[in-house]
Design an enzyme around this catalytic site. Structure first.
Site, short mmCIF file in Angstrom:
data_model
loop_
_atom_site.label_atom_id
_atom_site.label_comp_id
_atom_site.label_asym_id
_atom_site.label_seq_id
_atom_site.Cartn_x
_atom_site.Cartn_y
_atom_site.Cartn_z
N SER A 458 67.56 -26.23 5.03
CA SER A 458 68.39 -26.10 3.90
C SER A 458 67.59 -25.58 2.86
O SER A 458 66.44 -25.59 2.41
CB SER A 458 68.76 -27.94 3.59
N TYR A 471 66.60 -36.60 2.76
CA TYR A 471 67.19 -35.31 3.53
C TYR A 471 66.21 -34.11 3.10
O TYR A 471 65.96 -33.53 3.93
CB TYR A 471 68.36 -35.22 2.72
#
Ligand code: NAP
Length: 588
Positions: A458, A471
């Site tokens: 990401s 995350y």
């Protein structure tokens, strides 16, 4: 030198023609369509042993030693004994012996392909060849016209193409010198050749080439001397293929430029193109893929169907490959499964939601996957992943492409994030990727035929944020894991890519957790982030597109979306600015 043998069950016989005896081997059921494999230079029929073994279950496979090679006898005198006309006589004699009533499917590699182009473009073989798969060996006639066209109209680009191929053909000039090649092959070159192939061409070590190599190579020099100059000077004007042709083009071929085949459509009415990230000796380095493409092509031609449905550059690159995508039940994973399916790949859709995976597999078949399967599994569960890998390798084969995509979102400050939250997110986002790389990557490396691993990280991997500590940490770990693995697997021709999307409109917003807030607030934040992602409206299909592109170009890191690319640049050139942005609390 150890001798490479043919697969068990091979039946050898001799065919006499034009003063030579050809050693012919057959495998499989003669009632099935006949596939004739023609070897190149300096090889013997054993170069096909891995491919032949894979095809023998479904086809009648025939291999023969070209005159002067392997166990076939050499013409006397050698000069003038290797003309394309004589090689065509040999081919017809073999076909008369092994398949007198039905046309055969021809496959040639290197000089086996060069001579097969002659077979498939001369009138006297019409009706004897049902299809032709060409690997790394052009038609000398087409080559002659290709050169002439560039010499007659020499734009800078065309001169560059001529010089490029000219440089790759250095060995052809050497082979035209008298005696030198014979002395080299029967002397030091013959001894060192297996090691050279291992080092330069990355051929698996062991029993290849066969003990006849020095004689094969010395005799085979006449293939060049008897044909190349004469044909290039006066290429036939009518060298049109009278059967469908499949062209398999290894992108890393040290001897042939891809540009050579630019004009091929004008000579071949029914052409299927395939490309492979590999070097010249694909029958030895990529037998799985080569056999799969031959199988698919022969089956479609024999069944009276047009050649494989998927077309275009994507199909050339991914057609027939085995691709596994995790988290394929939704969003980026599902779109990626479809993109590979559209390119004609065989797809395995993995998701913890069995129904969603089944739907993806079903739709993958509809959009072009020749085969697609659904496998339910939770990527964070080591035992489940071991079982999955065991089943996949047993039932479908070793993967060509693995996409570790499954992931979950978790938002909330560091102190609001509990250890259980950490565990959950790391178990899926990091351990899921580790399990995938370990279990599927190991078999890919062991197979030694290359492949590719894509890990979906990401933009959060390189863009810090006070709102996403868990995350972002999981994704930064995936990014670094990908880089380390890429370094380790480079020697095995396995590429590893970390894909780093920004905001993509998927259902991740509906399932992401917000740590440290009650249920009502959780729901409100989910709805708000879903709205924001919806406004950004970047479709998962575009990420899928970028994934296929990254695999095709073997990219190390692929930021997707403008914000991901921007943050990537800032992380390199203005990390201080990113750190300031990281302090801003997002208002959700
Ligand atoms: P998505 O629409 O929620 O799809 C993820 C899929 O993975 C879902 O089908 C999900 O099933 C499945 N999954 C979750 N945990 C799993 C597990 N333990 N085992 C097997 N399957 C599991 O999300 P997405 O946006 O496509 O996300 C895909 C990947 O892209 C993730 O790694 C994500 O972190 C990354 N990514 C997304 C964005 C974005 O903006 N969307 C941005 C950057 C990176 P359930 O529905 O049952 O959970």
């Amino acid at each position: 030198m150890t001798t490479l043998s043919l697969p068990a069950g091979a039946r050898e016989r001799w065919v006499r023609t034009g003063g030579v005896e050809l050693c012919v081997a057959e495998l499989g059921d003669p009632q099935q369509p006949t596939v004739v494999l023609v070897h190149g230079y300096p090889d013997s029929k054993e170069v096909w042993s891995e491919v032949a073994a894979r095809l023998a279950g479904r086809f009648h496979v025939v291999l023969y030693d070209v005159r002067g090679h392997g166990r076939s006898t050499a013409p006397r005198p050698l000069r003038g004994g290797f003309t394309l006309a004589k090689l065509t006589d040999d081919f017809l004699a073999v076909v008369d012996a092994v398949s007198p009533d039905r046309p055969v499917h021809l496959v040639g590699h290197d000089w086996g392909s060069v001579q097969s182009w002659e077979f498939v473009t001369v009138a006297r073989t019409e009706g004897r060849i049902a299809s032709f798969t060409s690997i790394s060996g052009p038609s000398l006639d087409h080559f002659g016209h290709w050169v002439n066209a560039r010499v007659k109209r020499p734009t800078p680009r065309r001169v560059g193409q001529l010089l490029g191929q000219g440089a790759k053909s250095w060995y052809v000039y050497l082979l035209h010198t008298p005696l030198l090649p014979e002395l080299a092959w029967r002397g030091p070159l013959g001894k060192r050749w297996p090691k050279i192939l291992e080092r330069v061409e990355r051929l698996p070590g062991g029993a290849y080439p066969t003990a006849s190599l020095p004689a094969d190579a010395a005799h085979g020099a006449w293939l060049y001397r008897d044909n190349v100059r004469a044909r290039l000077r006066r290429p036939r004007p009518d060298a049109y293929a009278h059967a469908p042709v499949q062209l398999i083009l290894p992108e890393g071929d040290a001897f042939l430029s891809e540009r050579l085949y630019d004009d091929l459509e004008q000579w071949v009415p029914q052409l299927t193109r395939r490309t492979l990230p590999a070097r010249h000796w694909v029958p030895r380095t990529r037998p799985d893929q080569v056999a799969a493409w031959i199988d698919e092509f022969v089956t479609s031609v024999a069944g009276g169907r047009p050649a494989p449905a998927a077309t275009g550059r994507r199909a050339e690159r991914f057609g027939g490959q085995l691709v596994l995508v995790t988290g394929a039940g939704s969003g980026i994973g599902r779109a990626t499964a479809f993109a590979f399916a559209e390119a004609g790949a065989r797809v395995i859709a993995v998701d913890r939601d069995a129904e969603a995976a089944a739907r993806t597999a079903e739709l993958s078949r509809l959009v072009g996957a020749p085969e697609a399967w659904a496998e339910p599994a939770d990527v964070s569960d080591e035992q489940a992943m071991e079982k999955l890998a065991e089943k996949v390798h047993r039932e479908y084969g070793v993967l060509d492409v693995l996409v570790n995509n499954a992931g979950i979102g978790l938002s909330g400050s560091f102190f609001a994030t509990t250890t259980d939250d950490w565990r959950t997110v790391l178990d899926v986002n990091l351990w899921g990727v580790i399990h995938g790389c370990r279990l599927f990557g190991a078999r890919m490396a062991e197979r030694g035929q290359g492949g590719h691993i894509v890990n979906i990280a990401s933009a959060a991997a390189y863009q810090p944020s006070r709102a996403l500590p868990a995350y972002s940490t999981s994704k930064a770990a995936v990014l670094m894991l990908s880089e380390c693995l890429r370094a380790e697997l480079a020697a095995q021709d396995i590429g590893v890519t970390a894909v780093c999307p920004g905001f993509v409109n998927t259902s991740i917003t509906a399932t992401a957790r917000f740590a440290g807030v009650d249920e009502a607030e959780q729901l409100r934040r989910r709805q708000r982030s879903a709205r924001l992602y919806g406004l950004r409206n970047y479709p998962p299909e575009k990420v899928a597109d970028a994934i296929l592109d990254a695999v095709a170009h073997n990219k190390a890191v692929a930021p997707v979306t403008a914000e991901a690319r921007g943050a990537h640049l800032l992380s390199r050139f203005a990390p201080g600015l990113l750190r300031r942005i990281a302090r801003v609390e997002p208002r959700l």
